[in-house]
Design a protein around this motif. Structure first.
Motif, mmCIF file in Angstrom:
data_model
loop_
_atom_site.group_PDB
_atom_site.id
_atom_site.type_symbol
_atom_site.label_atom_id
_atom_site.label_comp_id
_atom_site.label_asym_id
_atom_site.label_seq_id
_atom_site.Cartn_x
_atom_site.Cartn_y
_atom_site.Cartn_z
ATOM 1 N N THR A 17 3.683 4.826 -6.028
ATOM 2 C CA THR A 17 3.776 4.216 -4.694
ATOM 3 C C THR A 17 5.222 4.199 -4.206
ATOM 4 O O THR A 17 5.489 4.505 -3.035
ATOM 5 C CB THR A 17 3.169 2.794 -4.740
ATOM 6 O OG1 THR A 17 1.803 2.917 -5.135
ATOM 7 C CG2 THR A 17 3.258 2.118 -3.387
ATOM 8 N N ASP A 40 -5.154 4.148 -2.622
ATOM 9 C CA ASP A 40 -5.296 3.154 -3.683
ATOM 10 C C ASP A 40 -5.791 1.838 -3.074
ATOM 11 O O ASP A 40 -5.139 1.295 -2.182
ATOM 12 C CB ASP A 40 -3.944 2.949 -4.375
ATOM 13 C CG ASP A 40 -4.053 2.073 -5.615
ATOM 14 O OD1 ASP A 40 -5.017 1.285 -5.714
ATOM 15 O OD2 ASP A 40 -3.167 2.172 -6.479
ATOM 16 N N ASP A 125 -0.807 8.734 -1.541
ATOM 17 C CA ASP A 125 -0.558 7.883 -2.709
ATOM 18 C C ASP A 125 -1.871 7.688 -3.453
ATOM 19 O O ASP A 125 -2.801 7.057 -2.952
ATOM 20 C CB ASP A 125 -0.007 6.517 -2.245
ATOM 21 C CG ASP A 125 0.427 5.654 -3.422
ATOM 22 O OD1 ASP A 125 0.856 6.214 -4.455
ATOM 23 O OD2 ASP A 125 0.335 4.414 -3.315
#
Ligand code: ADP
Ligand code: MG
Length: 256
Positions: A17, A40, A125
């Motif tokens: 991240t 995520d 991500d």
């Protein structure tokens, strides 16, 4: 046409991240048009880009289930200078819901195709697993950026990821390749880290990015202000390294 990159590593806490939001901010800083996609359910990349995941009306979840387009769901982060297709806990449900649907691994790819000319870079991500969500990311990407700490077990975990990428490449996405391994949280005073770093270079050659991201407390502090380090404290060593990395990425895609 946008180049799409997944930031992936099935281990948690390795700097995915941090890499995604700081690379996004670094690229924006040098004039690139960037879309950051948070895949995520923890939504850390969303929050870390100055977007409140609890207030989002539409997220990547709606895009995966085809109830919204990327254009409808993405929001621009004024502070960070890039667009955010956010995520929150709702996304955890998509994992189960997608299993029932057709083209379940190609949903994100189709959605991103519609905005391909709007961006230079799309950065995804990924969650810390090799799940259906990660698979959606890998299916639409031109390449994978693998952040890794230079620790003893780092190489071991890499084998699983490399095998997954090979399988996706062979069966689902012939474009997919590892763009590079990014050494993060690097501390040159630790001999073991230097050794692992040398091993990486010996093994993977120019697949190892030249830029090294140092361990830098300002990068760790930035998320609590809802910002990437590059925006929160541009002068910090870690932030400067990420801007260097952004320039290295621009250079790499010229050769792609
Ligand atoms: P992941 O997304 O892989 O789970 P994160 O990016 O959330 O990993 O990073 C894990 C933790 O390490 C976070 O607390 C983050 O702030 C911290 N961190 C990441 N990169 C650095 C760095 N270069 N220097 C210091 N702390 C870092
Ligand atoms: Mg993360």
């Amino acid at each position: 046409m946008a180049k799409i990159f997944c930031v992936a590593n099935q281990k948690g806490g390795v700097g995915k991240t941090t890499t995604t939001v700081n690379l996004a901010a670094g690229l924006a800083k040098i004039g690139q048009r960037v879309l950051m996609v948070d895949l995520d359910p923890q939504g850390n990349a969303t929050m870390g880009s100055g977007v409140d995941k609890r207030k989002l009306e539409l997220t990547v979840y709606d895009v995966l289930l085809e109830s919204a387009s990327v254009k409808e769901a993405a929001v621009f982060s004024d502070k960070c200078g890039y667009h955010v297709l956010g995520a929150n806990r709702e996304l955890a449900g998509a994992e189960v819901e997608l299993v029932e649907l057709d083209r379940r691994d190609k949903r994100l790819k189709q959605a991103l195709a519609e905005v391909a000319t709007d961006y230079d870079f799309v950065l995804i991500d990924c969650p810390p697993s090799l799940s259906m969500l990660t698979l959606n990311g890998l299916c639409c990407a031109h390449g994978v950026i693998v952040p890794m700490q230079c620790e003893y077990f780092a190489l071991e975990g890499l084998t699983d990821l490399v095998n997954t990428i090979k399988q996706v490449h062979a069966n689902l996405n012939p474009d997919l390749q590892i763009i590079g391994l990014l050494r993060v949280m690097f501390d040159p005073r630790i001999t073991l880290q230097q050794q692992v770093s040398e091993q990486l270079k010996a093994h993977f050659g120019d697949k190892v990015f030249n830029t090294v991201i140092p361990r830098n407390v300002r990068l760790a502090e930035a998320p609590s202000y809802g910002l990437p380090g590059v925006v929160f404290d541009p002068a910090a060593r870690g932030s400067q390294a990420f801007v260097d990395f952004a320039a290295e990425m621009v250079e790499r895609i010229r050769k792609m």
